[in-house]
Design a protein around this motif. Structure first.
Motif, PDB file in Angstrom:
ATOM      1  N   ALA A 175      44.835 -86.779 -28.288  1.00 36.98           N
ATOM      2  CA  ALA A 175      44.184 -85.471 -28.395  1.00 36.98           C
ATOM      3  C   ALA A 175      45.031 -84.511 -29.240  1.00 36.98           C
ATOM      4  O   ALA A 175      44.502 -83.766 -30.078  1.00 36.98           O
ATOM      5  CB  ALA A 175      43.937 -84.881 -27.014  1.00 36.98           C
ATOM      6  N   ALA A 176      46.340 -84.540 -29.045  1.00 34.35           N
ATOM      7  CA  ALA A 176      47.227 -83.661 -29.806  1.00 34.35           C
ATOM      8  C   ALA A 176      47.202 -84.013 -31.291  1.00 34.35           C
ATOM      9  O   ALA A 176      47.159 -83.122 -32.154  1.00 34.35           O
ATOM     10  CB  ALA A 176      48.655 -83.753 -29.267  1.00 34.35           C
ATOM     11  N   ILE A 177      47.212 -85.296 -31.593  1.00 36.01           N
ATOM     12  CA  ILE A 177      47.170 -85.743 -32.992  1.00 36.01           C
ATOM     13  C   ILE A 177      45.867 -85.304 -33.646  1.00 36.01           C
ATOM     14  O   ILE A 177      45.860 -84.799 -34.775  1.00 36.01           O
ATOM     15  CB  ILE A 177      47.350 -87.278 -33.074  1.00 36.01           C
ATOM     16  CG1 ILE A 177      48.779 -87.651 -32.687  1.00 36.01           C
ATOM     17  CG2 ILE A 177      47.005 -87.796 -34.465  1.00 36.01           C
ATOM     18  CD1 ILE A 177      48.978 -89.136 -32.400  1.00 36.01           C
ATOM     19  N   GLN A 178      44.756 -85.484 -32.940  1.00 36.96           N
ATOM     20  CA  GLN A 178      43.465 -85.075 -33.493  1.00 36.96           C
ATOM     21  C   GLN A 178      43.416 -83.570 -33.732  1.00 36.96           C
ATOM     22  O   GLN A 178      42.912 -83.112 -34.767  1.00 36.96           O
ATOM     23  CB  GLN A 178      42.341 -85.509 -32.561  1.00 36.96           C
ATOM     24  CG  GLN A 178      42.103 -87.000 -32.577  1.00 36.96           C
ATOM     25  CD  GLN A 178      40.979 -87.418 -31.637  1.00 36.96           C
ATOM     26  OE1 GLN A 178      40.251 -86.593 -31.117  1.00 36.96           O
ATOM     27  NE2 GLN A 178      40.859 -88.713 -31.418  1.00 36.96           N
ATOM     28  N   ALA A 179      43.936 -82.790 -32.798  1.00 37.02           N
ATOM     29  CA  ALA A 179      43.933 -81.333 -32.951  1.00 37.02           C
ATOM     30  C   ALA A 179      44.791 -80.908 -34.139  1.00 37.02           C
ATOM     31  O   ALA A 179      44.393 -80.038 -34.924  1.00 37.02           O
ATOM     32  CB  ALA A 179      44.427 -80.667 -31.666  1.00 37.02           C
ATOM     33  N   LEU A 180      45.957 -81.514 -34.279  1.00 40.09           N
ATOM     34  CA  LEU A 180      46.832 -81.176 -35.406  1.00 40.09           C
ATOM     35  C   LEU A 180      46.201 -81.571 -36.735  1.00 40.09           C
ATOM     36  O   LEU A 180      46.334 -80.857 -37.727  1.00 40.09           O
ATOM     37  CB  LEU A 180      48.191 -81.866 -35.257  1.00 40.09           C
ATOM     38  CG  LEU A 180      49.135 -81.279 -34.223  1.00 40.09           C
ATOM     39  CD1 LEU A 180      50.315 -82.210 -34.008  1.00 40.09           C
ATOM     40  CD2 LEU A 180      49.607 -79.900 -34.665  1.00 40.09           C
ATOM     41  N   ALA A 181      45.545 -82.704 -36.762  1.00 50.19           N
ATOM     42  CA  ALA A 181      44.925 -83.180 -38.003  1.00 50.19           C
ATOM     43  C   ALA A 181      43.802 -82.255 -38.462  1.00 50.19           C
ATOM     44  O   ALA A 181      43.524 -82.160 -39.660  1.00 50.19           O
ATOM     45  CB  ALA A 181      44.400 -84.597 -37.815  1.00 50.19           C
ATOM     46  N   LEU A 182      43.164 -81.555 -37.530  1.00 47.85           N
ATOM     47  CA  LEU A 182      42.063 -80.655 -37.874  1.00 47.85           C
ATOM     48  C   LEU A 182      42.519 -79.263 -38.299  1.00 47.85           C
ATOM     49  O   LEU A 182      41.703 -78.467 -38.760  1.00 47.85           O
ATOM     50  CB  LEU A 182      41.095 -80.531 -36.690  1.00 47.85           C
ATOM     51  CG  LEU A 182      40.347 -81.815 -36.330  1.00 47.85           C
ATOM     52  CD1 LEU A 182      39.516 -81.598 -35.070  1.00 47.85           C
ATOM     53  CD2 LEU A 182      39.473 -82.274 -37.477  1.00 47.85           C
ATOM     54  N   SER A 183      43.814 -78.983 -38.163  1.00 54.95           N
ATOM     55  CA  SER A 183      44.307 -77.663 -38.545  1.00 54.95           C
ATOM     56  C   SER A 183      44.260 -77.517 -40.068  1.00 54.95           C
ATOM     57  O   SER A 183      44.275 -78.512 -40.795  1.00 54.95           O
ATOM     58  CB  SER A 183      45.721 -77.448 -38.015  1.00 54.95           C
ATOM     59  OG  SER A 183      46.619 -78.319 -38.658  1.00 54.95           O
ATOM     60  N   PRO A 184      44.196 -76.274 -40.561  1.00 59.08           N
ATOM     61  CA  PRO A 184      44.087 -76.056 -42.015  1.00 59.08           C
ATOM     62  C   PRO A 184      45.243 -76.671 -42.816  1.00 59.08           C
ATOM     63  O   PRO A 184      45.029 -77.218 -43.884  1.00 59.08           O
ATOM     64  CB  PRO A 184      44.099 -74.542 -42.163  1.00 59.08           C
ATOM     65  CG  PRO A 184      43.684 -74.024 -40.831  1.00 59.08           C
ATOM     66  CD  PRO A 184      44.130 -75.036 -39.810  1.00 59.08           C
TER      67      PRO A 184
END
Length: 71
Positions: free
Chosen positions: A28-37
């Motif tokens: 979940a953390a990796i996915q959230a970071l990957a979606l950041s600008p």
């Protein structure tokens, strides 16, 4: 690694559940970071390596819990 008693099946199951939750948290953390600008690729890489290490530990514990089948 924690000082758990790995001799009992219950302790192995408990540790396995903990590792699976940690693995899901890293995902979940990796996915959230990957979606950041502007994703921090170094941080994502470190998290992916930790996630892979958890996967390896999960597989090791699953092997300990699964009896060998002799054909």
């Amino acid at each position: 690694m924690d000082d758990l008693d790995y001799t009992s099946e219950e302790a192995l199951e408990a540790r396995l559940a903990e590792l699976r939750q940690d693995h899901a948290d890293f995902d979940a953390a990796i996915q959230a970071l990957a979606l950041s600008p502007l994703p921090d690729m170094m941080l994502i890489g470190r998290l992916k390596r930790k996630k892979l290490a958890l996967k390896d530990e999960i597989a090791r514990l699953e092997d300990m819990l699964t009896p060998d089948i002799i054909a």
